[in-house]
Enzyme design. Structure first.
Site, short mmCIF file in Angstrom:
data_model
loop_
_atom_site.label_atom_id
_atom_site.label_comp_id
_atom_site.label_asym_id
_atom_site.label_seq_id
_atom_site.Cartn_x
_atom_site.Cartn_y
_atom_site.Cartn_z
N CYS A 4 -25.34 79.19 38.60
CA CYS A 4 -26.62 79.81 38.95
C CYS A 4 -27.68 79.44 37.90
O CYS A 4 -27.50 79.69 36.70
CB CYS A 4 -26.46 81.33 39.03
N ASP A 30 -42.96 80.87 34.97
CA ASP A 30 -42.52 80.08 36.12
C ASP A 30 -42.87 78.61 35.88
O ASP A 30 -43.94 78.29 35.37
CB ASP A 30 -43.21 80.59 37.40
N HIS A 100 -35.06 88.10 41.21
CA HIS A 100 -36.16 87.86 40.27
C HIS A 100 -37.44 88.44 40.83
O HIS A 100 -37.63 88.53 42.04
CB HIS A 100 -36.33 86.37 39.96
N HIS A 102 -41.63 88.06 40.56
CA HIS A 102 -42.77 87.27 40.11
C HIS A 102 -43.88 88.23 39.65
O HIS A 102 -44.20 89.19 40.36
CB HIS A 102 -43.35 86.44 41.27
P1 AMP Z 1 -38.45 82.26 44.79
O1 AMP Z 1 -39.06 81.18 45.64
O2 AMP Z 1 -39.02 83.62 45.00
O3 AMP Z 1 -36.94 82.23 44.88
O4 AMP Z 1 -38.85 81.90 43.30
C1 AMP Z 1 -38.17 80.99 42.52
C2 AMP Z 1 -39.13 80.58 41.45
O5 AMP Z 1 -38.41 79.99 40.39
C3 AMP Z 1 -40.19 79.56 41.89
O6 AMP Z 1 -41.49 80.10 41.71
C4 AMP Z 1 -39.92 78.35 40.98
O7 AMP Z 1 -41.10 77.69 40.61
C5 AMP Z 1 -39.21 79.01 39.80
N1 AMP Z 1 -38.34 78.14 39.03
C6 AMP Z 1 -37.40 77.28 39.50
N2 AMP Z 1 -36.76 76.68 38.49
C7 AMP Z 1 -37.31 77.17 37.33
C8 AMP Z 1 -37.08 76.93 35.94
N3 AMP Z 1 -36.16 76.07 35.51
N4 AMP Z 1 -37.85 77.61 35.05
C9 AMP Z 1 -38.79 78.46 35.47
N5 AMP Z 1 -39.04 78.74 36.78
C10 AMP Z 1 -38.32 78.10 37.69
ZN ZN Z 2 -27.35 84.23 38.43
#
Ligand code: AMP
Ligand code: ZN
Length: 114
Positions: A4, A30, A100, A102
């Protein structure tokens, strides 16, 4: 969970600058910001999504909101306002299968979302 992405961020396998950390959660920027401030707050414990919130872990969302409030004050967007978003499942737009939240701030956020 070993495969994960957010578990790897939370446990330090993927080096990430944390804006906040305690025993329950971490907060970090993010990678693809959708607003001048775009922060993710995640539990250290792996939880797939909001669907998996139960009696044993339901303190987490309240704790996340407390951390969001703290960050808003520290980073200077408490006064202007912000949005806390949790995407759950396919139609909710969830792309990472680790719970998570935002935190979006620094510009006017339209409503309703797309
Ligand atoms: P969701 O679409 O609600 O599942 O949000 C996932 C979020 O994780 C998105 O806004 C991505 O830009 C962010 N994300 C993915 N990989 C990373 C990473 N390595 N570091 C920081 N944010 C990430
Ligand atoms: Zn996890």
């Amino acid at each position: 969970m070993s495969d994960c992405l957010f578990c790897k961020i939370a446990n330090g396998d993927i080096p990430t600058e944390f804006l906040y950390e305690d025993d329950k959660v971490v907060a970090f920027k993010d990678i693809e910001p959708q607003a001048p401030h775009h922060i993710l707050i995640i539990p250290k414990e792996h939880i797939d999504s909001a669907l998996e919130i139960n009696d044993a872990n339901c303190d987490i969302p309240g704790h996340v909101f407390m951390v969001a409030s703290k960050l808003a004050k520290e980073l200077g967007f408490a006064q202007d306002g912000f949005r806390i978003v949790n995407n759950c499942g396919r139609d909710g737009g969830q792309t990472v299968g680790h719970l998570h939240f935002h935190i979006l701030a620094g510009r006017y956020l339209q409503w309703p979302p797309g």
